[in-house]
Design an enzyme around this catalytic site. Structure first.
Site, PDB file in Angstrom:
ATOM      1  N   GLY A  14       0.769  -1.256   0.000  1.00 19.40           N
ATOM      2  CA  GLY A  14       0.000   0.000   0.000  1.00 19.40           C
ATOM      3  C   GLY A  14       0.790   1.291   0.000  1.00 19.40           C
ATOM      4  O   GLY A  14       0.247   2.334   0.375  1.00 19.40           O
ATOM      5  N   ASP A  67      -3.156  -6.705  -7.022  1.00 21.20           N
ATOM      6  CA  ASP A  67      -4.465  -6.052  -6.933  1.00 21.20           C
ATOM      7  C   ASP A  67      -5.322  -6.888  -5.988  1.00 21.20           C
ATOM      8  O   ASP A  67      -5.666  -8.029  -6.297  1.00 21.20           O
ATOM      9  CB  ASP A  67      -5.094  -5.988  -8.337  1.00 21.20           C
ATOM     10  CG  ASP A  67      -6.479  -5.355  -8.317  1.00 21.20           C
ATOM     11  OD1 ASP A  67      -7.025  -5.111  -7.219  1.00 21.20           O
ATOM     12  OD2 ASP A  67      -7.023  -5.121  -9.411  1.00 21.20           O
ATOM     13  N   TYR A 158     -17.217  10.062   6.967  1.00 20.33           N
ATOM     14  CA  TYR A 158     -16.432   8.820   6.810  1.00 20.33           C
ATOM     15  C   TYR A 158     -17.333   7.684   6.282  1.00 20.33           C
ATOM     16  O   TYR A 158     -16.870   6.773   5.596  1.00 20.33           O
ATOM     17  CB  TYR A 158     -15.751   8.452   8.124  1.00 20.33           C
ATOM     18  CG  TYR A 158     -14.519   7.592   7.943  1.00 20.33           C
ATOM     19  CD1 TYR A 158     -13.433   8.035   7.198  1.00 20.33           C
ATOM     20  CD2 TYR A 158     -14.460   6.319   8.495  1.00 20.33           C
ATOM     21  CE1 TYR A 158     -12.310   7.239   7.018  1.00 20.33           C
ATOM     22  CE2 TYR A 158     -13.352   5.514   8.328  1.00 20.33           C
ATOM     23  CZ  TYR A 158     -12.277   5.978   7.581  1.00 20.33           C
ATOM     24  OH  TYR A 158     -11.173   5.184   7.416  1.00 20.33           O
ATOM     25  N   LYS A 165     -14.408  -0.203   8.024  1.00 23.29           N
ATOM     26  CA  LYS A 165     -13.409  -0.326   9.109  1.00 23.29           C
ATOM     27  C   LYS A 165     -13.965  -1.169  10.259  1.00 23.29           C
ATOM     28  O   LYS A 165     -13.223  -1.935  10.879  1.00 23.29           O
ATOM     29  CB  LYS A 165     -12.980   1.060   9.615  1.00 23.29           C
ATOM     30  CG  LYS A 165     -12.124   1.851   8.622  1.00 23.29           C
ATOM     31  CD  LYS A 165     -10.862   1.125   8.198  1.00 23.29           C
ATOM     32  CE  LYS A 165      -9.928   2.015   7.410  1.00 23.29           C
ATOM     33  NZ  LYS A 165      -8.878   1.250   6.707  1.00 23.29           N
ATOM     34  N   ARG A 195      -2.609  13.412   6.460  1.00 23.14           N
ATOM     35  CA  ARG A 195      -2.903  13.914   5.112  1.00 23.14           C
ATOM     36  C   ARG A 195      -2.285  13.023   4.036  1.00 23.14           C
ATOM     37  O   ARG A 195      -1.168  13.253   3.599  1.00 23.14           O
ATOM     38  CB  ARG A 195      -2.306  15.324   4.983  1.00 23.14           C
ATOM     39  CG  ARG A 195      -3.308  16.381   4.679  1.00 23.14           C
ATOM     40  CD  ARG A 195      -2.609  17.700   4.509  1.00 23.14           C
ATOM     41  NE  ARG A 195      -2.975  18.627   5.553  1.00 23.14           N
ATOM     42  CZ  ARG A 195      -4.172  19.194   5.652  1.00 23.14           C
ATOM     43  NH1 ARG A 195      -5.098  18.949   4.756  1.00 23.14           N
ATOM     44  NH2 ARG A 195      -4.425  20.013   6.637  1.00 23.14           N
ATOM     45  N   THR A 196      -3.017  11.999   3.631  1.00 19.56           N
ATOM     46  CA  THR A 196      -2.521  11.106   2.578  1.00 19.56           C
ATOM     47  C   THR A 196      -3.454  11.205   1.370  1.00 19.56           C
ATOM     48  O   THR A 196      -4.494  11.865   1.446  1.00 19.56           O
ATOM     49  CB  THR A 196      -2.518   9.642   3.063  1.00 19.56           C
ATOM     50  OG1 THR A 196      -3.870   9.269   3.346  1.00 19.56           O
ATOM     51  CG2 THR A 196      -1.680   9.441   4.309  1.00 19.56           C
TER      52      THR A 196
HETATM   53  P1  NAD Z   1      -2.739   5.915   0.678  1.00 20.23           P
HETATM   54  O1  NAD Z   1      -3.663   6.432  -0.374  1.00 20.23           O
HETATM   55  O2  NAD Z   1      -1.358   6.393   0.672  1.00 20.23           O
HETATM   56  O3  NAD Z   1      -2.747   4.318   0.682  1.00 20.23           O
HETATM   57  C1  NAD Z   1      -3.860   3.538   0.288  1.00 20.23           C
HETATM   58  C2  NAD Z   1      -3.312   2.411  -0.557  1.00 20.23           C
HETATM   59  O4  NAD Z   1      -4.347   1.479  -0.910  1.00 20.23           O
HETATM   60  C3  NAD Z   1      -2.696   2.905  -1.877  1.00 20.23           C
HETATM   61  O5  NAD Z   1      -1.344   2.510  -1.967  1.00 20.23           O
HETATM   62  C4  NAD Z   1      -3.528   2.202  -2.936  1.00 20.23           C
HETATM   63  O6  NAD Z   1      -2.788   1.860  -4.092  1.00 20.23           O
HETATM   64  C5  NAD Z   1      -3.964   0.959  -2.162  1.00 20.23           C
HETATM   65  N1  NAD Z   1      -5.065   0.271  -2.856  1.00 20.23           N
HETATM   66  C6  NAD Z   1      -6.297   0.755  -3.168  1.00 20.23           C
HETATM   67  N2  NAD Z   1      -6.966  -0.164  -3.893  1.00 20.23           N
HETATM   68  C7  NAD Z   1      -6.151  -1.259  -4.017  1.00 20.23           C
HETATM   69  C8  NAD Z   1      -6.265  -2.518  -4.654  1.00 20.23           C
HETATM   70  N3  NAD Z   1      -7.362  -2.875  -5.337  1.00 20.23           N
HETATM   71  N4  NAD Z   1      -5.219  -3.393  -4.568  1.00 20.23           N
HETATM   72  C9  NAD Z   1      -4.095  -3.063  -3.909  1.00 20.23           C
HETATM   73  N5  NAD Z   1      -3.919  -1.867  -3.290  1.00 20.23           N
HETATM   74  C10 NAD Z   1      -4.935  -0.980  -3.352  1.00 20.23           C
HETATM   75  O7  NAD Z   1      -3.469   6.305   2.054  1.00 20.23           O
HETATM   76  P2  NAD Z   1      -3.150   5.927   3.584  1.00 20.23           P
HETATM   77  O8  NAD Z   1      -3.874   6.952   4.366  1.00 20.23           O
HETATM   78  O9  NAD Z   1      -1.714   5.716   3.790  1.00 20.23           O
HETATM   79  O10 NAD Z   1      -3.952   4.567   3.757  1.00 20.23           O
HETATM   80  C11 NAD Z   1      -3.378   3.359   4.263  1.00 20.23           C
HETATM   81  C12 NAD Z   1      -4.339   2.723   5.253  1.00 20.23           C
HETATM   82  O11 NAD Z   1      -4.404   3.532   6.431  1.00 20.23           O
HETATM   83  C13 NAD Z   1      -5.784   2.606   4.761  1.00 20.23           C
HETATM   84  O12 NAD Z   1      -6.335   1.392   5.232  1.00 20.23           O
HETATM   85  C14 NAD Z   1      -6.463   3.776   5.442  1.00 20.23           C
HETATM   86  O13 NAD Z   1      -7.859   3.606   5.581  1.00 20.23           O
HETATM   87  C15 NAD Z   1      -5.766   3.720   6.782  1.00 20.23           C
HETATM   88  N6  NAD Z   1      -5.893   4.917   7.633  1.00 20.23           N
HETATM   89  C16 NAD Z   1      -5.596   6.143   7.143  1.00 20.23           C
HETATM   90  C17 NAD Z   1      -5.731   7.255   7.967  1.00 20.23           C
HETATM   91  C18 NAD Z   1      -5.430   8.634   7.454  1.00 20.23           C
HETATM   92  O14 NAD Z   1      -5.865   9.606   8.067  1.00 20.23           O
HETATM   93  N7  NAD Z   1      -4.690   8.772   6.365  1.00 20.23           N
HETATM   94  C19 NAD Z   1      -6.165   7.106   9.290  1.00 20.23           C
HETATM   95  C20 NAD Z   1      -6.450   5.817   9.755  1.00 20.23           C
HETATM   96  C21 NAD Z   1      -6.315   4.722   8.920  1.00 20.23           C
END
Ligand code: NAD
Length: 258
Positions: A14, A67, A158, A165, A195-196
């Site tokens: 990811g 994927d 959300y 989740k 912030r992603t």
């Molecule tokens: P990010 O966009 O950097 O990462 C999300 C990743 O999911 C990406 O690399 C994307 O390519 C991958 N993805 C989506 N569809 C896919 C598929 N079909 N096959 C394989 N990979 C796939 O964002 P992030 O914030 O780093 O998210 C990572 C995790 O952290 C997620 O589960 C997100 O819900 C969780 N999270 C994020 C936050 C936040 O505030 N950013 C807070 C809590 C939890």
């Protein structure tokens, strides 16, 4: 207690760009001496993760396209990893997706397709990945996923991702229960807002961040490094007695009532 991860191999799923939580986890594991394997989806992210990984000194990472909506892709990825490295010691699942239009407005309007997409990519993928990774964790292992408060409590906008989740949290616990006898632990980090790329899709994300600065016990958002270091704890033997757990890395925000 040996804090080093030298001789250990971890799969990080990811990394989309330098802001990804997965990238914070990769850096913490790298600092601890682990060998890293990255999975990504799509050539854009493949290029991005390869460029980022070049900055990890002494690391010779491996990359696989995976994927998680495609069972064959998951199976092939872990079969290739098994052929190339044999054993892995853990895995960070940092993957989620929901349609942008369903991350704002009323949850009531969630479509069937949108609901199933969020569940498929953000929750079911953990089950499928854990099943494919299990044979590679011959010496036991640790699986980590990323969750958010929106699965426990209602967080404005959300919506469908909150329900995904909640599903992911239960999924993690059932997997922990199944895999414990194989000495494989399964845990989650509930991260505060960062912030992603994914976070950009959540409506009015700035007000969620502002709320943290105002009301969280630590009065500041968490950093990618803080989440990465907790991931290191959960993926290492430091946490060897911990499974089925959600650790909140959120400046304490989850303890606040109103
Ligand atoms: P990010 O966009 O950097 O990462 C999300 C990743 O999911 C990406 O690399 C994307 O390519 C991958 N993805 C989506 N569809 C896919 C598929 N079909 N096959 C394989 N990979 C796939 O964002 P992030 O914030 O780093 O998210 C990572 C995790 O952290 C997620 O589960 C997100 O819900 C969780 N999270 C994020 C936050 C936040 O505030 N950013 C807070 C809590 C939890």
């Amino acid at each position: 207690m040996n804090f080093s991860l030298e001789g250990r191999t971890y799969v990080v799923m990811g990394v989309a760009n330098k802001r990804s939580i997965a990238w914070g986890i990769a850096r913490s594991l790298h600092e601890a001496g682990a060998r890293l394997i990255f999975t990504y989806v799509g050539e854009r992210f493949g290029k991005s993760v390869r460029e980022l990984a070049e900055s990890l000194e002494g690391q010779e990472p491996l990359f696989y396209e995976c994927d998680v909506t495609d069972d064959e892709s998951i199976i092939q990825t872990f079969e290739s990893i098994q052929n190339d490295v044999g054993t892995i010691h853990g895995l960070a699942h940092c993957i989620a997706f929901a349609n942008r239009e369903e991350l704002k407005g009323e949850f009531l309007n969630t479509s069937r397709d949108g609901f199933l997409t969020a569940q498929n990519i953000s929750s079911y993928s953990l089950t499928a990945v854990a099943r494919a990774a299990k044979p590679l964790m011959k010496d036991g292992g640790s699986i980590l996923t990323m969750t958010y408060l929106g699965g426990e409590k209602v967080v404005q906008n959300y919506n469908v991702m909150g329900v995904a989740k909640a599903s992911l949290d239960a999924n993690m616990r059932y997997l922990a229960s199944n895999l414990g006898k194989d000495n494989i632990r399964v845990n989650a980090i509930s991260a505060g807002p960062l912030r992603t790329l994914s976070a950009k899709g959540v409506g009015d994300f700035n007000s969620i961040l502002a709320e943290i600065e105002e009301r969280a016990p630590l009065r500041r958002p968490v950093t990618q490094e803080e989440v990465g270091d907790t991931a290191y704890y959960l993926l290492s033997d430091l946490s060897r007695g911990v499974t089925g757990e959600i650790i909140h890395v959120d400046s304490g925000f989850n303890i606040i009532g109103f």
